[in-house]
Motif scaffolding. Structure first.
Motif, PDB file in Angstrom:
ATOM      1  N   SER A  29       0.830  -1.215   0.000  1.00 32.89           N
ATOM      2  CA  SER A  29       0.000   0.000   0.000  1.00 32.89           C
ATOM      3  C   SER A  29       0.858   1.256   0.000  1.00 32.89           C
ATOM      4  O   SER A  29       0.541   2.249  -0.670  1.00 32.89           O
ATOM      5  CB  SER A  29      -0.935  -0.001   1.207  1.00 32.89           C
ATOM      6  OG  SER A  29      -1.829  -1.092   1.157  1.00 32.89           O
ATOM      7  N   MET A  30       1.957   1.231   0.741  1.00 33.01           N
ATOM      8  CA  MET A  30       2.838   2.405   0.818  1.00 33.01           C
ATOM      9  C   MET A  30       3.644   2.603  -0.459  1.00 33.01           C
ATOM     10  O   MET A  30       4.138   3.705  -0.727  1.00 33.01           O
ATOM     11  CB  MET A  30       3.783   2.269   2.011  1.00 33.01           C
ATOM     12  CG  MET A  30       3.079   2.351   3.362  1.00 33.01           C
ATOM     13  SD  MET A  30       4.195   2.040   4.735  1.00 33.01           S
ATOM     14  CE  MET A  30       5.303   3.444   4.592  1.00 33.01           C
ATOM     15  N   LEU A  31       3.760   1.529  -1.272  1.00 34.40           N
ATOM     16  CA  LEU A  31       4.502   1.627  -2.525  1.00 34.40           C
ATOM     17  C   LEU A  31       3.793   2.502  -3.545  1.00 34.40           C
ATOM     18  O   LEU A  31       4.404   2.986  -4.498  1.00 34.40           O
ATOM     19  CB  LEU A  31       4.729   0.216  -3.086  1.00 34.40           C
ATOM     20  CG  LEU A  31       5.505   0.059  -4.384  1.00 34.40           C
ATOM     21  CD1 LEU A  31       6.921   0.631  -4.253  1.00 34.40           C
ATOM     22  CD2 LEU A  31       5.573  -1.408  -4.786  1.00 34.40           C
ATOM     23  N   GLY A  32       2.506   2.713  -3.328  1.00 36.01           N
ATOM     24  CA  GLY A  32       1.753   3.540  -4.272  1.00 36.01           C
ATOM     25  C   GLY A  32       0.785   2.741  -5.108  1.00 36.01           C
ATOM     26  O   GLY A  32       0.324   3.203  -6.148  1.00 36.01           O
ATOM     27  N   THR A  33       0.478   1.507  -4.659  1.00 41.47           N
ATOM     28  CA  THR A  33      -0.509   0.685  -5.330  1.00 41.47           C
ATOM     29  C   THR A  33      -1.624   0.362  -4.354  1.00 41.47           C
ATOM     30  O   THR A  33      -1.458   0.500  -3.144  1.00 41.47           O
ATOM     31  CB  THR A  33       0.119  -0.624  -5.844  1.00 41.47           C
ATOM     32  OG1 THR A  33       0.791  -1.270  -4.754  1.00 41.47           O
ATOM     33  CG2 THR A  33       1.128  -0.341  -6.958  1.00 41.47           C
ATOM     34  N   ASP A  34      -2.740  -0.092  -4.883  1.00 39.94           N
ATOM     35  CA  ASP A  34      -3.905  -0.371  -4.044  1.00 39.94           C
ATOM     36  C   ASP A  34      -4.023  -1.878  -3.836  1.00 39.94           C
ATOM     37  O   ASP A  34      -4.356  -2.615  -4.766  1.00 39.94           O
ATOM     38  CB  ASP A  34      -5.159   0.180  -4.724  1.00 39.94           C
ATOM     39  CG  ASP A  34      -6.378   0.113  -3.823  1.00 39.94           C
ATOM     40  OD1 ASP A  34      -6.208  -0.252  -2.648  1.00 39.94           O
ATOM     41  OD2 ASP A  34      -7.477   0.427  -4.292  1.00 39.94           O
ATOM     42  N   LEU A  35      -3.712  -2.324  -2.647  1.00 40.23           N
ATOM     43  CA  LEU A  35      -3.802  -3.745  -2.324  1.00 40.23           C
ATOM     44  C   LEU A  35      -5.258  -4.136  -2.129  1.00 40.23           C
ATOM     45  O   LEU A  35      -5.961  -3.591  -1.295  1.00 40.23           O
ATOM     46  CB  LEU A  35      -3.002  -4.052  -1.056  1.00 40.23           C
ATOM     47  CG  LEU A  35      -3.058  -5.501  -0.555  1.00 40.23           C
ATOM     48  CD1 LEU A  35      -2.390  -6.437  -1.546  1.00 40.23           C
ATOM     49  CD2 LEU A  35      -2.403  -5.614   0.811  1.00 40.23           C
ATOM     50  N   GLN A  36      -5.711  -5.137  -2.915  1.00 38.18           N
ATOM     51  CA  GLN A  36      -7.089  -5.608  -2.804  1.00 38.18           C
ATOM     52  C   GLN A  36      -7.222  -6.716  -1.758  1.00 38.18           C
ATOM     53  O   GLN A  36      -8.093  -6.668  -0.905  1.00 38.18           O
ATOM     54  CB  GLN A  36      -7.567  -6.129  -4.171  1.00 38.18           C
ATOM     55  CG  GLN A  36      -7.560  -5.075  -5.266  1.00 38.18           C
ATOM     56  CD  GLN A  36      -8.646  -4.043  -5.086  1.00 38.18           C
ATOM     57  OE1 GLN A  36      -9.828  -4.364  -5.037  1.00 38.18           O
ATOM     58  NE2 GLN A  36      -8.247  -2.781  -4.969  1.00 38.18           N
ATOM     59  N   SER A  37      -6.331  -7.711  -1.852  1.00 44.46           N
ATOM     60  CA  SER A  37      -6.432  -8.823  -0.902  1.00 44.46           C
ATOM     61  C   SER A  37      -5.166  -9.667  -0.941  1.00 44.46           C
ATOM     62  O   SER A  37      -4.408  -9.640  -1.906  1.00 44.46           O
ATOM     63  CB  SER A  37      -7.643  -9.703  -1.238  1.00 44.46           C
ATOM     64  OG  SER A  37      -7.474 -10.315  -2.508  1.00 44.46           O
ATOM     65  N   VAL A  38      -4.943 -10.410   0.148  1.00 44.99           N
ATOM     66  CA  VAL A  38      -3.907 -11.435   0.234  1.00 44.99           C
ATOM     67  C   VAL A  38      -4.602 -12.697   0.739  1.00 44.99           C
ATOM     68  O   VAL A  38      -4.980 -12.787   1.912  1.00 44.99           O
ATOM     69  CB  VAL A  38      -2.764 -11.032   1.193  1.00 44.99           C
ATOM     70  CG1 VAL A  38      -1.715 -12.142   1.250  1.00 44.99           C
ATOM     71  CG2 VAL A  38      -2.129  -9.724   0.752  1.00 44.99           C
ATOM     72  N   GLU A  39      -4.799 -13.646  -0.170  1.00 41.50           N
ATOM     73  CA  GLU A  39      -5.518 -14.868   0.175  1.00 41.50           C
ATOM     74  C   GLU A  39      -4.690 -16.079  -0.256  1.00 41.50           C
ATOM     75  O   GLU A  39      -4.520 -16.317  -1.452  1.00 41.50           O
ATOM     76  CB  GLU A  39      -6.888 -14.894  -0.501  1.00 41.50           C
ATOM     77  CG  GLU A  39      -7.813 -13.768  -0.055  1.00 41.50           C
ATOM     78  CD  GLU A  39      -9.150 -13.809  -0.760  1.00 41.50           C
ATOM     79  OE1 GLU A  39      -9.342 -14.706  -1.607  1.00 41.50           O
ATOM     80  OE2 GLU A  39     -10.003 -12.946  -0.471  1.00 41.50           O
ATOM     81  N   GLY A  40      -4.200 -16.814   0.720  1.00 42.30           N
ATOM     82  CA  GLY A  40      -3.361 -17.964   0.396  1.00 42.30           C
ATOM     83  C   GLY A  40      -2.109 -17.523  -0.341  1.00 42.30           C
ATOM     84  O   GLY A  40      -1.361 -16.657   0.141  1.00 42.30           O
ATOM     85  N   ASP A  41      -1.868 -18.084  -1.519  1.00 41.12           N
ATOM     86  CA  ASP A  41      -0.687 -17.731  -2.312  1.00 41.12           C
ATOM     87  C   ASP A  41      -0.953 -16.575  -3.268  1.00 41.12           C
ATOM     88  O   ASP A  41      -0.041 -16.111  -3.949  1.00 41.12           O
ATOM     89  CB  ASP A  41      -0.212 -18.960  -3.106  1.00 41.12           C
ATOM     90  CG  ASP A  41       1.093 -18.701  -3.843  1.00 41.12           C
ATOM     91  OD1 ASP A  41       2.091 -18.335  -3.181  1.00 41.12           O
ATOM     92  OD2 ASP A  41       1.098 -18.831  -5.082  1.00 41.12           O
ATOM     93  N   ILE A  42      -2.194 -16.103  -3.333  1.00 41.60           N
ATOM     94  CA  ILE A  42      -2.552 -15.092  -4.332  1.00 41.60           C
ATOM     95  C   ILE A  42      -2.665 -13.707  -3.697  1.00 41.60           C
ATOM     96  O   ILE A  42      -3.384 -13.504  -2.719  1.00 41.60           O
ATOM     97  CB  ILE A  42      -3.881 -15.443  -5.029  1.00 41.60           C
ATOM     98  CG1 ILE A  42      -3.771 -16.797  -5.734  1.00 41.60           C
ATOM     99  CG2 ILE A  42      -4.255 -14.365  -6.040  1.00 41.60           C
ATOM    100  CD1 ILE A  42      -2.686 -16.856  -6.800  1.00 41.60           C
ATOM    101  N   ILE A  43      -1.917 -12.756  -4.286  1.00 40.92           N
ATOM    102  CA  ILE A  43      -1.994 -11.350  -3.892  1.00 40.92           C
ATOM    103  C   ILE A  43      -2.683 -10.599  -5.037  1.00 40.92           C
ATOM    104  O   ILE A  43      -2.229 -10.676  -6.184  1.00 40.92           O
ATOM    105  CB  ILE A  43      -0.600 -10.745  -3.654  1.00 40.92           C
ATOM    106  CG1 ILE A  43       0.175 -11.559  -2.609  1.00 40.92           C
ATOM    107  CG2 ILE A  43      -0.700  -9.287  -3.250  1.00 40.92           C
ATOM    108  CD1 ILE A  43       1.628 -11.152  -2.508  1.00 40.92           C
ATOM    109  N   THR A  44      -3.761  -9.908  -4.748  1.00 37.89           N
ATOM    110  CA  THR A  44      -4.479  -9.147  -5.770  1.00 37.89           C
ATOM    111  C   THR A  44      -4.221  -7.663  -5.548  1.00 37.89           C
ATOM    112  O   THR A  44      -4.468  -7.125  -4.473  1.00 37.89           O
ATOM    113  CB  THR A  44      -5.990  -9.427  -5.717  1.00 37.89           C
ATOM    114  OG1 THR A  44      -6.199 -10.844  -5.837  1.00 37.89           O
ATOM    115  CG2 THR A  44      -6.707  -8.715  -6.844  1.00 37.89           C
TER     116      THR A  44
END
Length: 553
Positions: A29-44
Motif C-alpha cells: 500500500s505504501m509503494l503507491g498501489t492499491d492492495l485488494q487482498s492477500v488470500e493464500g498464495d494469491i496477492i491481488t
C-alpha cells in the motif's frame, strides 16, 4: 484501473526474501498501489495506469524488493549482441513500427506461462490502449528462420493457421470468423492491407495486432528460447512495452539478446536497457515537500524506488514509463522517504473556496435551457473532416491529428452543430421532439500554417438544436432571447448567410457591437447527410464573449 494477481511464492523468489502477510499489506500500500487482498498464495493488487512496469509479476517483485531494501538501487540487465535481424519493409502507414528481442534459456512452468500471458494481456490493455496503440507477440525461437520481415499485405494474401484453429485462413476470414479477429478487427478497419510478420522461409508468423500463427506462434512449457516482438503506432511506447516484457523474461532466468532493426532510413538494435536520466535539484524537492532532506537521505529514498542519484541527475530504468519530469522524481522521493513520516502542519494561509466565474455563467445557461425543456449532452472533442466540413457543406480550417487511429476521429472539432446533429442521428429510435444543448470546447488554428505544426487556440461554445416536425427558426431565436434575459443582456439580430442554414433563415447574434454567435434553420441537404428526417433549428454562441459581456471575465 487494471487488477493483477501475483503469486506470493513467485514474488518472494524475485525479491529474494520471505516476508509476513502483515508486512506485505503495509508495504504494498505504501509503494503507491492499491492492495485488494492477500488470500493464500494469491496477492491481488490494483495498479495505477502510470506504472505499467508493475503489471508483470517480475516487475512488481523488482519494485517491492527495492522498497523493502532487499534489492535497492538501479537494477541493470545485460543485453547480448546477436546477429538476428528484423527487416521493416513497406509497413502499413497506420501501423508502421516494430521492435523485437530474443530471450534464451528460460525454463517455463505453468506458473510462468500464466504470468507471461497475464503480463501480455495487461500491457496490451493499458500501455497499448486495448491494442489500439500496439500489440505483443511471443514465438518459440526454434520455429523461426531469420531474417524476419515485418511488412504489409492485402488481406487475401495473408494465409496461415491462427491460434486454436485447425485449418489455414486468410486475413479476411480471420477478421470475420475468428473470435479474436472479430474483437480487434476494428483497430485497422477500412485498411486494404494488414501488418504481417514473415520469416526467411516465407512462413507467416502472425497478423498483428490480431493473432499469432498456431504453427510458429504458440509457446509451451517445452519452449526454452523465444522471439518477442511489439508493433504499433508509437515507437517510444513500443520500446517501453518490449523492455517490460524482456525484464520479466530476464527475471525468469533468460538471457536477453538484441535484434537489429532494419528500417528503410536507419538501423538500430533493440532492446535498449541503458538507464535514462533526468536533471534533479535537491532544493526543489525540499521546497516542494517541506522536508530538509540531506543528499544521503535523498539517495537512500530514491534507491528504495529503484532509482539512483548521481550528482545533479537521477537515473531510472528503461522500463519505467512514468518518469517524465523532475516532479515525478520528487514524487518517488516522497514515497521512498515515506508519507507516514511527514509532519502534519496546518497551513499558515487560509482561503475560502468559491465557484469559478466561468462556472457561474455555465450554471445560469444550464438553468435557462433546462427550464426550456432542452437536454444537455456532451460529445467528443475529436471528430472527422467528413462530419465537420463535408456533411454540413462549410469551409473551415481544422486542426488535424498527426497520429489519428481512424478516420472518424482525425481532427479537433471547430464548431458544435455537427456533433449535435450526429447525436440526433444516433437517437432516431427515440420519440420526437428532441431538443438538445451542449457547452463544449472547440479548436482552431491560430495562424495560417497547415497541419499539426500550427499552434492551436481552444475556445468554448454553447450550442443548441431543436428537432421535430414543426421545428423552425423561431424556436432557436426564442431560446437565445431567453438566455439573454437570464444573463441580463440585450441581443440584436441581423440577417446573414450561413452555409449550413436555409437562405433567409439565419441571423448573426450581437451585443454591444460584438459578435456573439449565430442562430438559424438547418438546410435539408445537411439534415439528409446526417440521416435526419425532421427539421432542425440551431443556435451557437461564444461562451467567452458572453462571459466578458456579463462581467465574469
Amino acid at each position: 484501473m487494471p487488477t493483477v494477481q501475483l503469486s506470493k511464492k513467485a514474488l518472494f523468489s524475485i525479491i529474494g526474501k520471505k516476508v509476513s502477510d502483515g508486512v506485505l499489506k503495509e508495504k504494498i500500500s505504501m509503494l503507491g498501489t492499491d492492495l485488494q487482498s492477500v488470500e493464500g498464495d494469491i496477492i491481488t493488487v490494483e495498479v495505477f495506469p502510470n506504472r505499467p512496469d508493475l503489471l508483470t509479476e517480475e516487475g512488481f517483485g523488482i519494485a517491492l524488493g527495492a522498497f523493502l531494501g532487499v534489492r535497492p538501487g538501479l537494477q541493470t540487465y545485460r543485453v547480448v549482441r546477436s546477429r538476428k535481424v528484423l527487416r521493416v519493409v513497406k509497413p502499413l502507414k497506420a501501423w508502421p513500427f516494430a521492435v523485437a528481442a530474443v530471450v534464451k534459456g528460460i525454463r517455463f512452468t505453468d506458473e510462468r506461462l500464466r504470468s507471461i500471458i497475464q503480463s501480455q494481456e495487461k500491457l496490451c490493455t493499458t500501455l497499448l490502449r486495448g491494442r489500439k496503440k500496439g500489440g505483443i507477440g511471443i514465438y518459440p525461437l526454434e520455429k523461426i528462420s531469420f531474417p524476419v520481415t515485418f511488412t504489409s499485405r492485402p488481406l487475401e494474401d495473408i494465409v496461415f493457421r491462427p491460434l486454436d484453429v485447425q485449418r489455414p485462413m486468410n486475413g479476411k476470414e480471420i477478421l470475420s470468423r475468428h473470435p479474436t479477429g472479430r474483437k480487434y478487427g476494428f483497430i485497422l478497419e477500412g485498411e486494404e492491407r494488414f501488418p504481417v510478420f514473415v520469416d526467411a522461409e516465407g512462413v507467416v508468423m502472425s497478423m498483428p495486432p490480431i493473432i499469432n500463427s498456431e504453427d510458429v506462434g504458440r509457446v509451451s512449457a517445452k519452449t526454452r528460447d523465444v522471439f518477442v516482438e511489439v508493433t504499433g503506432t508509437s515507437l517510444h511506447v513500443l520500446e517501453q512495452a518490449l523492455n517490460i516484457m524482456c525484464v520479466s523474461l530476464a527475471e525468469m532466468g533468460g538471457d536477453v539478446h538484441s535484434v537489429t532493426l532494419q528500417y528503410p532510413s536507419r538501423s538500430f538494435c533493440s532492446p535498449d536497457f541503458s538507464p535514462r536520466s533526468i536533471p534533479f535539484r535537491l532544493g526543489n524537492a525540499q521546497k516542494l515537500l517541506g522536508v530538509a532532506f540531506s543528499a544521503k537521505e535523498a539517495k537512500e529514498a530514491l534507491g528504495k524506488m529503484g532509482l539512483a542519484l548521481r550528482g545533479g541527475r537521477v537515473y531510472y530504468p528503461a522500463w519505467r514509463a512514468d518518469i517524465l519530469h523532475e516532479r515525478d522524481v520528487i514524487d518517488e522521493l516522497a514515497i521512498g522517504f515515506g508519507y507516514d513520516r511527514f509532519e502534519e502542519v496546518i497551513p499558515r494561509v487560509a482561503t475560502i473556496g468559491e465557484e469559478s466565474r466561468r462556472e457561474r455563467l455555465r450554471s445560469v445557461v444550464r438553468s435557462v435551457l433546462v427550464g426550456l425543456g432542452l437536454v444537455e449532452v456532451k460529445n467528443f472533442n475529436l471528430s472527422s473532416a467528413q462530419t465537420q466540413l463535408v456533411k454540413p457543406g462549410v469551409s473551415l480550417k481544422l486542426v488535424t491529428l498527426r497520429n489519428a487511429l481512424n478516420k472518424e476521429f482525425d481532427v479537433l472539432r471547430a464548431w458544435l452543430l455537427p456533433s449535435l446533429l450526429e447525436t440526433l442521428g444516433r437517437n432516431l429510435h427515440h420519440e420526437f421532439p428532441q431538443n438538445l444543448f451542449e457547452v463544449g470546447e472547440v479548436f482552431r488554428r491560430a495562424n495560417a500554417g497547415r497541419g499539426t505544426g500550427a499552434s492551436v487556440v481552444e475556445g468554448e461554445r454553447l450550442g443548441g438544436v431543436f428537432c421535430s416536425e414543426k421545428a423552425t427558426y423561431t424556436d432557436a431565436r426564442q431560446a437565445v432571447d431567453a438566455l439573454a434575459r437570464g444573463l441580463g443582456l440585450s441581443f440584436t439580430y441581423a440577417p446573414e448567410k450561413h452555409a449550413a442554414c436555409i437562405d433567409g433563415r439565419a441571423a448573426k447574434v450581437a451585443c454591444r457591437g460584438r459578435r456573439v454567435g449565430v442562430v438559424g434553420e438547418v438546410r435539408p441537404e445537411v439534415l439528409v447527410a446526417f440521416g435526419l428526417l425532421n427539421p432542425v433549428s440551431w443556435f451557437e454562441l461564444d461562451v467567452e464573449v458572453l462571459a466578458q459581456l456579463v462581467g465574469l471575465e
